[in-house]
Scaffold this motif. Structure first.
Motif, PDB file in Angstrom:
ATOM      1  N   VAL A 197       2.230  -0.113 -11.798  1.00 31.25           N
ATOM      2  CA  VAL A 197       2.650  -0.440 -10.429  1.00 31.25           C
ATOM      3  C   VAL A 197       4.162  -0.594 -10.338  1.00 31.25           C
ATOM      4  O   VAL A 197       4.822   0.011  -9.481  1.00 31.25           O
ATOM      5  N   LEU A 198       4.735  -1.403 -11.225  1.00 28.70           N
ATOM      6  CA  LEU A 198       6.168  -1.675 -11.146  1.00 28.70           C
ATOM      7  C   LEU A 198       6.998  -0.469 -11.561  1.00 28.70           C
ATOM      8  O   LEU A 198       8.196  -0.398 -11.243  1.00 28.70           O
ATOM      9  N   GLY A 199       6.392   0.490 -12.264  1.00 24.27           N
ATOM     10  CA  GLY A 199       7.120   1.688 -12.683  1.00 24.27           C
ATOM     11  C   GLY A 199       7.111   2.807 -11.667  1.00 24.27           C
ATOM     12  O   GLY A 199       7.751   3.849 -11.887  1.00 24.27           O
ATOM     13  N   GLN A 200       6.419   2.616 -10.534  1.00 26.15           N
ATOM     14  CA  GLN A 200       6.366   3.665  -9.520  1.00 26.15           C
ATOM     15  C   GLN A 200       7.700   3.802  -8.787  1.00 26.15           C
ATOM     16  O   GLN A 200       8.473   2.841  -8.659  1.00 26.15           O
ATOM     17  N   GLU A 201       7.952   4.991  -8.307  1.00 26.52           N
ATOM     18  CA  GLU A 201       9.183   5.245  -7.548  1.00 26.52           C
ATOM     19  C   GLU A 201       9.228   4.337  -6.315  1.00 26.52           C
ATOM     20  O   GLU A 201       8.270   4.268  -5.543  1.00 26.52           O
ATOM     21  N   GLY A 202      10.299   3.646  -6.149  1.00 24.37           N
ATOM     22  CA  GLY A 202      10.493   2.762  -5.011  1.00 24.37           C
ATOM     23  C   GLY A 202      10.078   1.325  -5.251  1.00 24.37           C
ATOM     24  O   GLY A 202      10.457   0.436  -4.479  1.00 24.37           O
ATOM     25  N   ALA A 203       9.307   1.044  -6.310  1.00 25.41           N
ATOM     26  CA  ALA A 203       8.822  -0.322  -6.532  1.00 25.41           C
ATOM     27  C   ALA A 203       9.964  -1.279  -6.855  1.00 25.41           C
ATOM     28  O   ALA A 203      10.062  -2.369  -6.270  1.00 25.41           O
ATOM     29  N   ALA A 204      10.819  -0.890  -7.787  1.00 30.43           N
ATOM     30  CA  ALA A 204      11.930  -1.764  -8.176  1.00 30.43           C
ATOM     31  C   ALA A 204      12.888  -1.981  -7.013  1.00 30.43           C
ATOM     32  O   ALA A 204      13.347  -3.111  -6.767  1.00 30.43           O
ATOM     33  N   GLU A 205      13.193  -0.919  -6.261  1.00 28.66           N
ATOM     34  CA  GLU A 205      14.114  -1.043  -5.121  1.00 28.66           C
ATOM     35  C   GLU A 205      13.501  -1.938  -4.041  1.00 28.66           C
ATOM     36  O   GLU A 205      14.196  -2.759  -3.425  1.00 28.66           O
TER      37      GLU A 205
ATOM     38  N   ARG B 157       0.804  -1.221   0.000  1.00 32.88           N
ATOM     39  CA  ARG B 157       0.000   0.000   0.000  1.00 32.88           C
ATOM     40  C   ARG B 157       0.834   1.267   0.000  1.00 32.88           C
ATOM     41  O   ARG B 157       0.282   2.368  -0.044  1.00 32.88           O
ATOM     42  N   PHE B 158       2.165   1.153   0.039  1.00 33.08           N
ATOM     43  CA  PHE B 158       3.001   2.354  -0.066  1.00 33.08           C
ATOM     44  C   PHE B 158       3.067   2.861  -1.505  1.00 33.08           C
ATOM     45  O   PHE B 158       3.535   3.978  -1.754  1.00 33.08           O
ATOM     46  N   LEU B 159       2.601   2.065  -2.449  1.00 35.20           N
ATOM     47  CA  LEU B 159       2.586   2.451  -3.855  1.00 35.20           C
ATOM     48  C   LEU B 159       1.254   3.126  -4.204  1.00 35.20           C
ATOM     49  O   LEU B 159       0.216   2.802  -3.617  1.00 35.20           O
ATOM     50  N   PRO B 160       1.261   4.069  -5.163  1.00 33.85           N
ATOM     51  CA  PRO B 160       0.000   4.695  -5.584  1.00 33.85           C
ATOM     52  C   PRO B 160      -1.004   3.657  -6.066  1.00 33.85           C
ATOM     53  O   PRO B 160      -0.641   2.674  -6.706  1.00 33.85           O
ATOM     54  N   ASN B 161      -2.272   3.900  -5.762  1.00 33.92           N
ATOM     55  CA  ASN B 161      -3.329   2.939  -6.061  1.00 33.92           C
ATOM     56  C   ASN B 161      -3.893   3.172  -7.465  1.00 33.92           C
ATOM     57  O   ASN B 161      -4.473   4.230  -7.743  1.00 33.92           O
ATOM     58  N   PRO B 162      -3.774   2.198  -8.370  1.00 39.23           N
ATOM     59  CA  PRO B 162      -4.355   2.341  -9.710  1.00 39.23           C
ATOM     60  C   PRO B 162      -5.870   2.525  -9.698  1.00 39.23           C
ATOM     61  O   PRO B 162      -6.443   2.929 -10.708  1.00 39.23           O
ATOM     62  N   HIS B 163      -6.507   2.229  -8.577  1.00 37.17           N
ATOM     63  CA  HIS B 163      -7.959   2.422  -8.484  1.00 37.17           C
ATOM     64  C   HIS B 163      -8.346   3.864  -8.788  1.00 37.17           C
ATOM     65  O   HIS B 163      -9.455   4.125  -9.294  1.00 37.17           O
ATOM     66  N   TRP B 164      -7.445   4.802  -8.464  1.00 38.31           N
ATOM     67  CA  TRP B 164      -7.754   6.218  -8.652  1.00 38.31           C
ATOM     68  C   TRP B 164      -7.371   6.725 -10.032  1.00 38.31           C
ATOM     69  O   TRP B 164      -7.483   7.914 -10.308  1.00 38.31           O
ATOM     70  N   VAL B 165      -6.916   5.826 -10.892  1.00 42.58           N
ATOM     71  CA  VAL B 165      -6.645   6.173 -12.290  1.00 42.58           C
ATOM     72  C   VAL B 165      -7.803   5.628 -13.117  1.00 42.58           C
ATOM     73  O   VAL B 165      -7.940   4.404 -13.246  1.00 42.58           O
ATOM     74  N   PRO B 166      -8.662   6.483 -13.657  1.00 42.09           N
ATOM     75  CA  PRO B 166      -9.905   6.009 -14.290  1.00 42.09           C
ATOM     76  C   PRO B 166      -9.690   4.923 -15.336  1.00 42.09           C
ATOM     77  O   PRO B 166     -10.443   3.942 -15.384  1.00 42.09           O
TER      78      PRO B 166
END
Length: 312
Positions: free
Chosen positions: A239-247, A214-223
């Motif tokens: 999801v995988l392209g968000q800042e911090g996901a790969a690390e 849940r630290f990643l932005p939620n795609p639910h809010w992207v229409p």
């Protein structure tokens, strides 16, 4: 999920060893699985799946008869033996733990599968079948379930594999057991299930490790992503392209690289890694799929399962 009781049964023996010399007093080690757990959780269904996978299965076996049955089978042509053991065998909990220790001391390879479900699920299953719980007595159904949970505390803590059937249908139960046991008689050093789930539906009871996405932005809010799931390429890339996901993935895989050898040394054969987000639809699904892929690259037999996908 439950099935009608069987007194005894046998599956096809596709992978058997030559019969022993009847004059010999030694027995070769056998693969042994003991299926136990809560009444109504699906032990008999689990036994039938093992039977279909080529295991010789005996239902309602008293714990005291485990070693004699295993030794009898080992003197024949059996290599894989499974027993369904539950509270119908009244001298149950401590006797079962002792029987398993005796099997280990005799050189066999006993594994315990503990099948369980949430109380409300068990109540619904019993009410739909209009059956009484074996420990209900003059009390209520929930009294019987609570008494059985207390009785099973010891063996539950020693189980090799926990299977929570609360949200599983028979096909998903089959897939779970096939992932653990259908390997042509060869037991993998470690089998991992990476399970996505939604925190709003509760934590998985059978998780060894829990990861919060849940630290990643939620795609639910992207229409344009809301109706899609973490299995879809557009959501996965988001999801995988968000800042911090790969690390995050890199560092947690480093943690798993430390844990997995230790699990193997301790004889742990099954690992359930649970990845959660709010609803179990987007972030947790994409992360779980990626964890399964990376674990596979590390030589761990891994499968992704999505507990709450489609639940909304």
């Amino acid at each position: 999920m439950t099935a009608a009781p069987r007194t005894a049964g046998a599956g096809p023996q596709d992978d058997v060893s030559p019969a022993m010399d009847p004059s010999s007093t030694e027995t070769p080690p056998l693969e042994v699985v003991v299926v136990t757990g809560l009444s109504g959780a699906g032990k008999n269904s689990a036994g039938r799946v093992l039977e279909d996978l080529g295991w010789f299965v005996v239902d309602n076996l008293p714990p005291a008869l485990l070693l004699p049955m295993v030794e009898l089978g080992a003197r024949g042509d059996l290599r894989r033996f499974a027993a369904v053991v539950d509270v119908r065998s009244r001298a149950f909990s401590s006797d079962l733990q002792e029987a398993i220790r005796v099997l280990s001391a005799a050189g066999h390879r006993p594994r315990v599968v503990y099948v369980h479900a949430r109380d409300e699920v068990l109540v619904r299953r019993y009410e739909s079948n209009r059956r009484e719980h074996p420990l209900q007595g003059t009390g209520t159904l929930i009294d019987g379930i609570s008494a059985e949970r207390a009785l099973l505390t010891g063996i539950a803590g020693e189980a090799d594999l926990w299977v929570d059937t609360s949200d599983l249908n028979i096909h998903q139960l089959r897939a779970t057991l096939e992932n653990a046991f259908a390997r042509e008689g060869r037991t993998p050093p470690l089998t991992a299930t990476v399970m996505s789930f939604g925190f709003k539906y509760g934590l998985p009871l059978d998780a060894d490790l829990v990861v919060d996405a849940r630290f990643l932005p939620n795609p639910h809010w992207v229409p344009e992503l809301r109706a899609h799931t973490g299995r879809d390429p557009d959501v996965r890339e988001y999801v995988l392209g968000q800042e911090g996901a790969a690390e995050f993935l890199d560092r947690y895989v480093d943690v798993l690289r430390l844990l997995v050898p230790g699990y193997r040394r301790e004889g742990k054969r099954y690992l359930t890694l649970a990845v959660g987000c709010t609803g179990g639809k987007h972030r947790s699904v994409a992360i779980a799929e990626e964890f399964a892929r990376r674990l596979g690259a590390e030589g761990v037999a891994a499968v992704a399962r999505h507990r709450d996908l489609g639940r909304e």
